[in-house]
Design a protein around this motif. Structure first.
Motif, PDB file in Angstrom:
ATOM      1  N   GLU A  57     -30.081  42.889  22.271  1.00  0.00           N
ATOM      2  CA  GLU A  57     -31.289  42.733  21.887  1.00  0.00           C
ATOM      3  C   GLU A  57     -32.095  43.314  23.229  1.00  0.00           C
ATOM      4  N   ILE A  58     -32.989  44.090  22.690  1.00  0.00           N
ATOM      5  CA  ILE A  58     -33.885  44.755  23.908  1.00  0.00           C
ATOM      6  C   ILE A  58     -35.357  44.873  23.396  1.00  0.00           C
ATOM      7  N   GLY A  59     -36.207  45.146  24.301  1.00  0.00           N
ATOM      8  CA  GLY A  59     -37.552  45.396  23.830  1.00  0.00           C
ATOM      9  C   GLY A  59     -37.647  47.057  23.827  1.00  0.00           C
ATOM     10  N   ILE A  60     -38.839  47.533  23.154  1.00  0.00           N
ATOM     11  CA  ILE A  60     -38.893  48.930  23.212  1.00  0.00           C
ATOM     12  C   ILE A  60     -39.073  49.540  24.255  1.00  0.00           C
ATOM     13  N   ASP A  87     -31.633  57.895  17.527  1.00  0.00           N
ATOM     14  CA  ASP A  87     -32.203  56.578  17.616  1.00  0.00           C
ATOM     15  C   ASP A  87     -32.556  56.430  19.172  1.00  0.00           C
ATOM     16  N   PHE A  88     -32.028  57.112  19.926  1.00  0.00           N
ATOM     17  CA  PHE A  88     -32.086  56.677  21.454  1.00  0.00           C
ATOM     18  C   PHE A  88     -32.255  57.964  22.343  1.00  0.00           C
ATOM     19  N   LYS A 123     -34.046  47.457  13.466  1.00  0.00           N
ATOM     20  CA  LYS A 123     -32.503  47.393  13.735  1.00  0.00           C
ATOM     21  C   LYS A 123     -31.849  48.804  13.805  1.00  0.00           C
ATOM     22  N   LEU A 124     -31.364  48.949  14.950  1.00  0.00           N
ATOM     23  CA  LEU A 124     -30.802  50.362  15.261  1.00  0.00           C
ATOM     24  C   LEU A 124     -29.126  50.117  15.228  1.00  0.00           C
ATOM     25  N   PHE A 125     -28.333  51.318  15.329  1.00  0.00           N
ATOM     26  CA  PHE A 125     -26.909  51.230  15.325  1.00  0.00           C
ATOM     27  C   PHE A 125     -26.832  52.409  16.459  1.00  0.00           C
ATOM     28  N   PRO A 140     -24.496  47.212  16.470  1.00  0.00           N
ATOM     29  CA  PRO A 140     -25.988  47.095  16.107  1.00  0.00           C
ATOM     30  C   PRO A 140     -26.764  46.491  17.273  1.00  0.00           C
ATOM     31  N   ILE A 141     -28.305  47.116  17.407  1.00  0.00           N
ATOM     32  CA  ILE A 141     -28.980  46.815  18.317  1.00  0.00           C
ATOM     33  C   ILE A 141     -30.353  46.492  17.737  1.00  0.00           C
ATOM     34  N   ALA A 142     -30.911  45.309  18.228  1.00  0.00           N
ATOM     35  CA  ALA A 142     -32.086  44.963  17.673  1.00  0.00           C
ATOM     36  C   ALA A 142     -33.219  45.223  18.800  1.00  0.00           C
ATOM     37  N   VAL A 143     -34.249  45.934  18.415  1.00  0.00           N
ATOM     38  CA  VAL A 143     -35.265  46.503  19.157  1.00  0.00           C
ATOM     39  C   VAL A 143     -36.732  45.789  18.882  1.00  0.00           C
TER      40      VAL A 143
END
Length: 574
Positions: A57-60, A87-88, A123-125, A140-143
């Protein structure tokens, strides 16, 4: 011998046929086995290739560290990281080969460490990655929004964007201040240039200071941009991205594991741009914070004499406008006065308050007969952005008296007259006329020389006069105007004309040959930008701000020789 089948024999036989599978069952089993073998690699994650992250879990405006470890025996190559870039943003990439022995058991592996910054919220991957036939698991990564995570209450670094106005008119100056706040040591700060579609952008100020927020001292790095929208409507200031490294550098560490790479992103801003008011009656639209006209003379105007030149200098200065936006001043048209205007000079001064543009017009005036004269007043209508109303600035009429005698008209003596005294008397005024004309020409010439020496202090006086006639004429103004409009074809044509006027020996040559012969860095860079915008496939958009800067440097460049004279001894080592 015949063996009869009793009940027991028949029962065993029936059991045997019951346990034997049919051909259909065997076929189904084989198809299922083939289906398992044919599953895609992404569905069969391998233990030889593993991927881990430091957090999910991170911020933008934050980054994550991805570790990809391969423990297989095959060597060479690296995984394909292109799927990550959907996505990154990959900010950094490191690779290391590890070999270690634990409890008598040796193992070796290759490890890739990537610093990733998310491109969007949600929600990114991190996708499955492939290497030598092995596949890693997707992660999975929650931004979330910047500062919205519970552990981001006291952020160590963040960006702030401030606009000095909530609504502006077209072509009015908008100041955008971008501030980087930090409570930790940051170095290697990389910023991207602010580019706003449909507007002229120029960086005008840069400051560093400290500010306390909620009792905590923050170091502040502030950039100020002046933006001039070219059309009405909604103007969007895009999000800015800063990349920096936090922590101390370890000179003895190969990968600087004590440092962390940060990516900070600001929020986009929008502002409404209004069109020119219908009530505005000026001939030129000039939205400025202030505007003034100043008049000066090369000598005391009270000493006007017939035949002697005097120089009038008018300076139009506007706060909040670029010099390119200022209009030309009206020309002098007075009976008995001859005028010799010079090419106008434009200058932009930048500060934390934005841009202050100046237009300087110089005119040499020569009176041909004595008498009282009056130069008409000059009125400039403009829009006051502070009060939101139309205003007018006027330079009053200027009156002066010219002393001396007018040059008499040359008359021939009557025919058949043999008296020589009238001829001698007629020749005296004629000689005075030509002497006065020669004095005017010499004085005018000297005045031009003094003026150009003041404007170009670093140039030689002889070459200065020649260069000024060639390089700062109509071609230079056309080149500046073309650069401000941003049309690549128009800029290329104007640049070619300016080069031929500046260096006539290159007449007939292409721009590429002239650039190679002149060896000017600005000219080569301009040619490269224009070539990418005109001939590259796909064509690259033209950076108008960079083109304007290069054109200004090229026109103001002090050295005009094709090959400057060599000073000192040549280099002995290459």
């Amino acid at each position: 011998m015949v063996v009869s089948k009793g009940p027991m024999t028949r029962q065993l036989t029936n059991n045997f046929y019951t346990c034997r599978p049919s051909a259909a069952v065997l076929m189904l089993c084989m198809l299922a086995l083939l289906g398992l073998l044919a599953l895609p690699a992404s569905a069969r994650a391998s233990d030889l290739l593993s991927a881990t992250v430091d957090r999910n879990e991170i911020g933008i405006d934050e980054t994550i560290n991805l570790r990809l470890r391969y423990s297989g025996t095959e060597r060479g190559g690296q995984p394909d990281f292109e799927l990550l870039e959907q996505d990154f943003d990959i900010l950094s990439r490191q690779q290391s080969n590890q070999y270690r022995v634990i409890n008598g058991r040796a193992e070796s592996f290759i490890e890739w460490i990537l610093v990733l910054a998310p491109k969007r919220e949600g929600k990114l991957f991190i996708p499955s990655l492939h290497h030598h036939g092995e596949v890693s698991d997707a992660i999975p990564i929650a931004v979330s929004e910047p500062g919205s995570r519970p552990d981001a209450v006291n952020r160590q670094a963040f960006l702030e964007v401030e606009l000095d106005k909530k609504e502006i008119f077209v072509q009015e100056q908008l100041l955008v201040k971008v501030r980087l706040y930090t409570t930790i040591g940051l170095h290697d700060i990389a910023t991207e240039a602010l580019q706003v579609p449909g507007a002229h952008v120029e960086k005008v100020d840069e400051q560093r200071y400290e500010r306390r927020i909620n009792g905590v001292s923050h170091a502040v790095y502030e950039l100020t941009y002046a933006i001039f929208p070219e059309s009405s409507g909604e103007l969007t200031i895009p999000a800015l991205t800063y990349v920096a490294v936090a922590g101390r550098r370890d000179p003895f560490s190969l990968f600087n594991r004590n440092t962390q790479r940060l990516r900070l992103r600001s929020q986009p801003q929008t502002i409404q741009v209004a069109p020119k008011p219908d009530t505005y009656t000026g001939s030129h639209w000039l939205p400025a914070a202030s505007l003034g006209i100043v008049q000066s003379w090369s000598q005391d105007p009270d000493t006007f004499t017939v035949g002697e030149p005097i120089t009038r200098i008018l300076t139009l200065r506007a706060e909040g406008l670029r010099a390119a936006q200022l209009p030309p001043l009206p020309k002098i048209s007075v009976d008995g006065l001859k005028t010799y205007p010079d090419q106008p000079q434009q200058d932009d001064q930048t500060s934390s308050n934005g841009i202050t543009g100046s237009r300087i017009e110089t005119t040499a005036i020569v009176a041909t007969k004595p008498g009282d004269y009056q130069l008409p007043p000059i009125t400039i209508t403009w829009w006051d952005t502070k009060t939101g109303r139309q205003r007018a600035t006027q330079l009053p009429a200027f009156r002066f008296t010219v002393q001396g005698n007018a040059a008499p008209t040359n008359t021939a003596p009557p025919a058949g007259t043999e008296d020589l005294s009238p001829q001698q008397n007629a020749s005296a005024p004629e000689s005075n006329f030509w002497r006065s004309l020669a004095i005017i020409a010499i004085a005018s010439h000297l005045l031009w020389v003094v003026y150009f020496l003041r404007q170009k202090k670093n140039r030689d006086s002889t070459s200065n006069r020649k260069v000024h006639r060639k390089g700062t004429g109509l071609e230079a103004i056309k080149l500046q105007n073309a650069a401000s409009r941003g049309n690549p074809l128009e800029i290329q044509a104007a640049l070619h004309q300016w080069v031929q006027a500046q260096w006539p020996e290159n007449s007939g040559k292409s721009l590429a040959h002239a650039s190679q012969a002149l060896e000017l860095e600005e000219l080569s860079r301009l040619q490269g930008l224009l070539g990418q915008a005109l001939y590259a496939k796909p064509p690259r958009p033209l950076n108008k701000q960079q083109v304007e800067i290069l054109v200004k440097k090229l026109i103001d460049k002090p050295t005009r020789n094709t090959k400057p004279p060599q000073e000192g001894l040549p280099n002995l080592f290459y």
